[in-house]
Design a protein around this motif. Structure first.
Motif, PDB file in Angstrom:
ATOM      1  N   PHE A 437       0.954  -1.288   0.005  1.00 24.11           N
ATOM      2  CA  PHE A 437       0.006   0.071  -0.027  1.00 24.11           C
ATOM      3  C   PHE A 437       1.014   1.259   0.125  1.00 24.11           C
ATOM      4  O   PHE A 437       1.885   1.186   0.633  1.00 24.11           O
ATOM      5  CB  PHE A 437      -1.028  -0.123   1.115  1.00 24.11           C
ATOM      6  N   ASP A 438       0.523   2.158  -0.758  1.00 23.30           N
ATOM      7  CA  ASP A 438       1.155   3.676  -0.580  1.00 23.30           C
ATOM      8  C   ASP A 438       0.995   4.173   0.566  1.00 23.30           C
ATOM      9  O   ASP A 438      -0.211   4.136   1.165  1.00 23.30           O
ATOM     10  CB  ASP A 438       1.119   4.282  -1.831  1.00 23.30           C
ATOM     11  N   ILE A 439       1.539   5.363   0.906  1.00 25.47           N
ATOM     12  CA  ILE A 439       1.425   6.145   2.474  1.00 25.47           C
ATOM     13  C   ILE A 439      -0.029   6.763   2.278  1.00 25.47           C
ATOM     14  O   ILE A 439      -0.587   6.764   3.338  1.00 25.47           O
ATOM     15  CB  ILE A 439       2.395   6.895   2.512  1.00 25.47           C
ATOM     16  N   HIS A 440      -0.324   7.239   1.196  1.00 28.51           N
ATOM     17  CA  HIS A 440      -1.925   7.763   1.114  1.00 28.51           C
ATOM     18  C   HIS A 440      -2.946   7.038   1.407  1.00 28.51           C
ATOM     19  O   HIS A 440      -3.735   7.366   1.892  1.00 28.51           O
ATOM     20  CB  HIS A 440      -1.747   8.664  -0.320  1.00 28.51           C
ATOM     21  N   TYR A 469      -1.679  15.980   0.119  1.00 25.92           N
ATOM     22  CA  TYR A 469      -0.752  15.068  -0.157  1.00 25.92           C
ATOM     23  C   TYR A 469       0.185  15.397  -1.290  1.00 25.92           C
ATOM     24  O   TYR A 469      -0.146  15.922  -2.345  1.00 25.92           O
ATOM     25  CB  TYR A 469      -1.676  13.676  -0.845  1.00 25.92           C
ATOM     26  N   ASP A 470       1.471  14.893  -1.044  1.00 25.80           N
ATOM     27  CA  ASP A 470       2.407  15.211  -2.041  1.00 25.80           C
ATOM     28  C   ASP A 470       2.363  13.925  -3.209  1.00 25.80           C
ATOM     29  O   ASP A 470       2.718  12.811  -2.509  1.00 25.80           O
ATOM     30  CB  ASP A 470       3.798  15.225  -1.533  1.00 25.80           C
ATOM     31  N   ILE A 518       4.971  15.053   2.763  1.00 23.60           N
ATOM     32  CA  ILE A 518       5.744  15.740   2.053  1.00 23.60           C
ATOM     33  C   ILE A 518       7.051  14.656   1.690  1.00 23.60           C
ATOM     34  O   ILE A 518       7.419  13.837   2.585  1.00 23.60           O
ATOM     35  CB  ILE A 518       6.683  16.722   3.091  1.00 23.60           C
ATOM     36  N   ASP A 519       7.339  14.726   0.405  1.00 23.75           N
ATOM     37  CA  ASP A 519       8.396  13.711  -0.058  1.00 23.75           C
ATOM     38  C   ASP A 519       9.991  14.306   0.008  1.00 23.75           C
ATOM     39  O   ASP A 519      10.038  15.666  -0.483  1.00 23.75           O
ATOM     40  CB  ASP A 519       8.285  13.512  -1.703  1.00 23.75           C
ATOM     41  N   HIS A 520      10.722  13.606   0.332  1.00 25.95           N
ATOM     42  CA  HIS A 520      12.345  13.693   0.611  1.00 25.95           C
ATOM     43  C   HIS A 520      13.099  12.738  -0.076  1.00 25.95           C
ATOM     44  O   HIS A 520      12.455  11.681  -0.235  1.00 25.95           O
ATOM     45  CB  HIS A 520      12.747  13.861   2.025  1.00 25.95           C
ATOM     46  N   PRO A 521      14.188  12.900  -0.315  1.00 28.54           N
ATOM     47  CA  PRO A 521      14.980  11.984  -1.231  1.00 28.54           C
ATOM     48  C   PRO A 521      15.267  10.652  -0.593  1.00 28.54           C
ATOM     49  O   PRO A 521      14.797   9.563  -1.444  1.00 28.54           O
ATOM     50  CB  PRO A 521      16.473  12.423  -1.279  1.00 28.54           C
ATOM     51  N   ASP A 522      15.400  10.550   0.605  1.00 28.69           N
ATOM     52  CA  ASP A 522      15.342   9.135   1.344  1.00 28.69           C
ATOM     53  C   ASP A 522      14.141   8.891   2.436  1.00 28.69           C
ATOM     54  O   ASP A 522      14.422   7.733   2.930  1.00 28.69           O
ATOM     55  CB  ASP A 522      16.626   9.181   1.987  1.00 28.69           C
ATOM     56  N   GLU A 525       7.772  12.608   4.870  1.00 28.26           N
ATOM     57  CA  GLU A 525       7.287  13.249   6.246  1.00 28.26           C
ATOM     58  C   GLU A 525       5.850  13.215   6.157  1.00 28.26           C
ATOM     59  O   GLU A 525       5.180  13.480   5.114  1.00 28.26           O
ATOM     60  CB  GLU A 525       7.804  14.915   6.024  1.00 28.26           C
ATOM     61  N   ILE A 526       5.332  13.032   7.417  1.00 26.13           N
ATOM     62  CA  ILE A 526       3.788  12.802   7.531  1.00 26.13           C
ATOM     63  C   ILE A 526       3.489  14.051   8.735  1.00 26.13           C
ATOM     64  O   ILE A 526       4.091  13.779   9.805  1.00 26.13           O
ATOM     65  CB  ILE A 526       3.310  11.545   7.891  1.00 26.13           C
ATOM     66  N   VAL A 527       2.798  14.933   8.525  1.00 21.87           N
ATOM     67  CA  VAL A 527       2.435  15.788   9.540  1.00 21.87           C
ATOM     68  C   VAL A 527       0.714  15.544   9.602  1.00 21.87           C
ATOM     69  O   VAL A 527      -0.157  15.915   8.829  1.00 21.87           O
ATOM     70  CB  VAL A 527       2.464  17.357   9.116  1.00 21.87           C
ATOM     71  N   ILE A 528       0.565  15.262  10.951  1.00 18.75           N
ATOM     72  CA  ILE A 528      -0.773  14.953  11.459  1.00 18.75           C
ATOM     73  C   ILE A 528      -1.084  16.341  12.523  1.00 18.75           C
ATOM     74  O   ILE A 528      -0.517  16.225  13.627  1.00 18.75           O
ATOM     75  CB  ILE A 528      -0.928  13.917  12.345  1.00 18.75           C
ATOM     76  N   TRP A 529      -2.098  17.351  12.135  1.00 18.84           N
ATOM     77  CA  TRP A 529      -2.393  18.536  13.006  1.00 18.84           C
ATOM     78  C   TRP A 529      -4.024  18.363  13.290  1.00 18.84           C
ATOM     79  O   TRP A 529      -4.849  18.153  12.368  1.00 18.84           O
ATOM     80  CB  TRP A 529      -2.023  19.489  12.343  1.00 18.84           C
ATOM     81  N   ASN A 530      -4.246  18.706  14.553  1.00 22.03           N
ATOM     82  CA  ASN A 530      -5.720  18.794  15.019  1.00 22.03           C
ATOM     83  C   ASN A 530      -5.757  20.059  16.020  1.00 22.03           C
ATOM     84  O   ASN A 530      -4.900  20.553  16.582  1.00 22.03           O
ATOM     85  CB  ASN A 530      -6.269  17.530  15.744  1.00 22.03           C
ATOM     86  N   ASN A 531      -6.941  20.699  15.907  1.00 26.94           N
ATOM     87  CA  ASN A 531      -7.082  22.017  16.555  1.00 26.94           C
ATOM     88  C   ASN A 531      -8.035  21.456  18.072  1.00 26.94           C
ATOM     89  O   ASN A 531      -8.747  22.128  18.504  1.00 26.94           O
ATOM     90  CB  ASN A 531      -7.717  22.883  15.874  1.00 26.94           C
TER      91      ASN A 531
END
Length: 609
Positions: A437-440, A469-470, A518-522, A525-531
């Motif tokens: 499965f991909d990350i998304h 999603y990147d 966010i895609d990086h070379p190696d 990055e996954i950012v999960i934000w909630n209010n």
């Protein structure tokens, strides 16, 4: 036909223009070739016939659609000059037609050989040059002299004793016309010229100086300096490749032929019967050396480019193969370690399920006993036994406090049993199959599952979910179950935090979760934000609290563990950091938001979905 002229030749107006232009240019160059005849010779033809080279070059560039231009250009010249010799129009017309047909047949045969047996650009490799010089040059140029002289002899335009001399000169003229003009026209039309003036400025000035001096001395001196053009042509060819070769051949022909036709210069100093052979042999030598040298340089450069590309691809393939071997070995090792760890963990969890279940049973029994004790107390209280009531009431208050803690233990016990069951399912051998499965997809499945769990607890509420999603993150995870399990716990915590804030603020609060990749070379990055409610500085210290190290257990850590979905964040932390070799960072502002940033290295094994 070359690709660059194919589109233009499909238009009728362009075809007409090219044919008319070709008629004029062939006629004019035939007149020019006639004027270059050697003075003092009994030979009726010229040492160089530009019209032949132009005809072959036109057929190579534009294909058979210019056959009318080639034929009528030669026919116009032959008809006019034969008509002045013999005013019998029928005889002159027939001879001009047959001679022009021979010239056309020679050009068509030469064009067929070049198109059939050479490369796309005709003058690129040593094989192309060989085909041009021998089959398409010397041999093909037998056709027009043979046809022309036979026709002239049959119609009494040529004496028998002059037949061979006329044929030989005719053949020499056609061959030199092809050698000098065809490469010049084709190379400058098809091959891209790379300017090298800035790189070889002083050398170019030196070439021009040497050429001018050689031209002057060849024209005014009787010294045998003509062969000095050979090293000059090699120098020019070496620096300017095929464009330089064709240019120096053309210029050398001009500065040697013109003085010779005017009756002076280096070659006129020799015997009259030998000057034609000497001049032609020199020009042939320059043509062969220059064209072959340019082709050899092209072959070497192309071979070097192919070799460099092959070496680069080979190094890349070997490096990639070695890296894949290392990664596969590491992945196999980690997979074996993970499998063993999961088997051991599964066995331990199966063992603790029984005592944990017994905690719930004992708690239920204690609560039932307390209820019976309370009923007994109430029956005695109706008898107005005050002292007994007072003593028992104090004991009941103490028992109620204890049972309140027992109820909490029951909640924790049930949660631990659920966590144990989840771990057992993850550690099951059937789950070890690769299911990419991909990350998304994992994030989508995880947030849906977390929201469904919230609905099962009847705590659901409207929530806005934003996804950024990147699309460069096209990485597949071969064993995604445990990673999805970690994401579910993080989303559970986010939803629980927003649920508590909604209970406090009511409809004035709009819950929102933002998910970003966010895609990086190696790594990814996954950012999960909630209010939601966020976390205090003290709570941030125990955010990923684990019960493994008993020396670090404090009342604060226990309180926060209860808030964070019963060890869910701790389990998510352990999965991401230990199993996936990732990291987590938390940023929060109390009462406003909380942001969890996850960095996960890209999988070592690349699989296709």
């Amino acid at each position: 036909m070359p690709r660059i002229f194919r589109a233009q030749m499909n238009t009728r107006s362009f075809v007409w223009f090219i044919n008319i232009f070709l008629i004029l240019i062939i006629f004019y160059n035939a007149e020019l070739g006639r004027s270059l005849g050697i003075k003092g010779l009994m030979l009726p033809a010229s040492v160089i016939w530009p019209a032949t080279g132009i005809s072959l070059g036109a057929l190579l560039l534009f294909g058979n659609k210019v056959i009318p231009g080639v034929f009528f250009g030669n026919f116009l010249y032959n008809l006019l000059h034969l008509y002045f010799v013999d005013h019998k129009s029928i005889s002159a017309l027939t001879v001009a037609f047959l001679i022009s047909f021979g010239s056309l047949a020679q050009a068509v045969v030469g064009g067929f050989i070049m198109r059939r047996y050479t490369s796309v650009e005709y003058f690129k490799t040593t094989r192309d040059i060989f085909i041009f010089l021998i089959p398409a040059g010397i041999l093909t140029c037998f056709i027009a002299p043979t046809v022309g002289n036979v026709v002239l002899y049959m119609f009494h335009f040529l004496p028998k004793e002059m037949f061979f001399a006329s044929w030989f000169t005719f053949w020499i003229g056609d061959t030199m016309g092809v050698y000098i003009f065809t490469p010049l026209i084709v190379v400058w039309s098809l091959q891209k010229f790379i300017p090298r003036f800035a790189e070889y400025k002083w050398e170019t000035i030196g070439m021009l100086f040497v050429f001018v001096m050689l031209s002057i001395f060849t024209a005014i001196s009787n010294l045998p300096l003509g062969h000095m053009f050979i090293p000059l042509s090699m120098w020019v060819t070496f620096r300017y490749r095929m464009h330089g070769a064709t240019t120096i051949i053309f210029l050398t022909s001009l500065v040697t032929l013109i003085p010779t036709t005017l009756g002076y210069g280096t070659f006129i100093a020799n015997l009259v019967t030998n000057q034609l052979i000497i001049l032609v042999s020199l020009l042939d030598l320059i043509v062969a050396i220059s064209l072959f040298l340019a082709a050899l340089i092209n072959d070497r450069e192309e071979a070097w480019t192919v070799l460099e590309t092959t070496n680069k691809n080979l190094r890349y393939a070997i490096g990639k193969y070695v890296d894949e071997l290392k990664e596969m070995n590491l992945e196999v090792f980690l997979k074996e370690r993970l499998f063993v760890h999961q088997m051991v963990t599964a066995g331990l969890l199966r063992q603790i399920q029984i005592p944990l279940s017994r905690i719930g049973q004992f708690t239920k029994t204690a609560i039932e006993g307390l209820a019976r004790f309370k009923n007994t107390f109430e029956s005695h209280a109706n008898k107005n036994e005050l002292s007994f009531v007072t003593d028992m009431q104090n004991n009941i208050e103490a028992l109620q406090g204890c049972m309140s803690n027992v109820e909490k233990f029951e909640v924790f016990a049930n949660d631990i049993v659920a966590i144990a069951q989840e771990h057992i399912e993850i550690a099951h051998p059937d789950r070890m199959k690769i299911q990419p499965f991909d990350i998304h997809e994992l994030l989508d499945i995880s947030i849906d599952q977390a929201y469904k769990d919230l609905e099962k607890r009847k705590h659901s509420f409207p929530c806005q979910i934003s996804k950024e999603y990147d699309m460069k993150c096209q990485v597949l995870f071969p064993l995604p179950e445990s990673l999805a399990y970690a994401f579910v716990h993080i989303f559970d915590f986010s939803l629980s935090s927003m649920k508590r804030k909604r209970d406090l603020l009511g409809i004035h609060y709009d819950p929102e979760i933002k998910i970003q990749t966010i895609d990086h070379p190696d790594e990814i990055e996954i950012v999960i934000w909630n209010n939601g409610l966020g976390a205090t500085e003290e709570e941030m210290k125990h955010f990923f609290f684990s019960f493994v190290d008993h020396s670090k257990i404090t009342e604060k850590s226990l309180e926060f563990a209860e808030k964070t979905i019963e060890l869910g964040l701790s389990l998510a932390h352990d999965i991401i950091t230990h199993e996936y070799r990732g990291s987590l960072r938390v940023r929060s502002e109390e009462g406003q938001f909380i942001q969890i940033t996850i960095m996960i290295p890209k999988p070592l094994i690349h699989v296709e979905k």
